[in-house]
Design an enzyme around this catalytic site. Structure first.
Site, short mmCIF file in Angstrom:
data_model
loop_
_atom_site.label_atom_id
_atom_site.label_comp_id
_atom_site.label_asym_id
_atom_site.label_seq_id
_atom_site.Cartn_x
_atom_site.Cartn_y
_atom_site.Cartn_z
N ASP A 1 0.82 -1.21 0.00
CA ASP A 1 0.00 0.00 0.00
C ASP A 1 0.85 1.25 0.00
OD1 ASP A 1 -2.85 -0.92 0.17
OD2 ASP A 1 -2.02 -2.03 1.85
N ASN B 1 1.95 -2.92 4.30
CA ASN B 1 1.02 -3.90 3.73
C ASN B 1 0.17 -4.45 4.87
OD1 ASN B 1 0.17 -5.23 1.28
ND2 ASN B 1 1.10 -7.11 2.03
N LYS B 2 -0.69 -5.41 4.56
CA LYS B 2 -1.61 -5.96 5.54
C LYS B 2 -0.87 -6.53 6.75
CE LYS B 2 -5.74 -7.11 6.97
NZ LYS B 2 -6.68 -7.97 6.26
#
Length: 289
Positions: A183, A192-193
């Protein structure tokens, strides 16, 4: 790409952007820029830019969309034309990164991924037309976007397996590569996640390469303070009556040292290359306060 953010007002575009907790940064940036390109000229560009960032502060393509709108407004460019050009750049970047990534997939390879990345999805679809491989996805709680990715991969005919988030590290023993989107990228690492850092650290211990697919639109301006530890609705994890605290984070940062290479529209980049690119990327003064 289907632009689901239909024209309305820029406030409605921002609202839909804020409420989307499923899709990745590149997808949402395309949605937002596509919708803004269809709207009349926005007078208060600074307000629009701040609202875009406030909707998804951890997603660099949204930050860069806001930043670009301001820089181009100074040159006399309309918001609709700037948004259109930004969307066209995103499309170009997407196609280049997909093409680069596809060459890293070999016949018979076991690929491990997490969360949902439209770039990873398209790259694997493209590679599937030329070679056979297997993909392991995690469920990606609490929004379960990993299930959506797995469903789309399976629909494309790709051999796909879903495992619980906690089982992903165990699956590394059979993996050939870890493949993911991002992201945002800052000097601190890739955003990121949640769970990405643990997987990357574990992959390093197994000597399994970690590849990130993301164009330069994911680079965060050097002055921007990227906040990843934003707590989301605790009811997504637990909605009962027991008296304990719940912390629900969507994103985390993984140090660049745990990433082998990053695919950008200008080629594969290592940590030193990314740091050089970050040094020249600045935030508009209207966003500094």
């Amino acid at each position: 790409i289907l632009y689901i953010m239909t024209p309305g007002t820029w406030e409605s575009v921002v609202d839909r952007l804020r409420k989307d907790n499923i899709h990745g940064a590149a997808y949402l940036a395309k949605q937002a820029s596509g919708a803004l390109a269809s709207l009349p000229e926005v007078e208060d560009v600074a307000n629009l830019a701040r609202a875009l960032i406030g909707a998804q502060p951890a997603m660099a393509p949204i930050v860069n969309l806001a930043n670009t709108l301001l820089y181009e407004h100074e040159k006399g460019e309309s918001t609709s034309k700037t948004a259109q050009h930004y969307r066209e750049f995103l499309d170009y970047s997407f196609e280049r990164v997909v093409a680069l990534g596809e060459h890293r997939i070999r016949h018979g390879m076991n690929v491990l991924t997490l969360s949902y990345s439209s770039t990873v999805l398209e790259m694997l679809r493209t590679a599937h037309g030329k070679k056979h491989f297997n993909v392991v996805c995690c469920e990606s709680r609490p929004a379960y976007e990993g299930l959506e990715l797995a469903s789309e991969l399976a629909s494309a005919g790709i051999d796909t397996t879903v495992v619980a988030d906690a089982a992903l590290v165990n699956e590394l023993q059979q993996a050939d590569i870890v493949l993911m989107g991002a992201d945002a990228i800052s000097s601190s690492g890739i955003v990121n996640k949640i769970g990405t850092r643990g997987v990357a650290i574990a992959a390093a211990s197994y000597a399994i390469p970690v590849y990130v697919l993301c164009g330069s639109e994911k680079l965060v301006p050097i002055e921007y303070e990227l906040e990843t530890r934003v707590e989301r609705d605790p009811r997504e994890l637990y909605d009962g009556k027991a008296l304990f605290n719940v912390k629900n984070y969507y994103f985390e940062s993984t140090p660049l040292s745990y990433i082998d290479v990053i695919a950008t529209e200008s080629g594969w980049k290592r940590e030193s290359d990314i740091r050089d690119m970050l040094r020249t990327h600045h935030l508009h003064t209207d966003l500094l306060t």
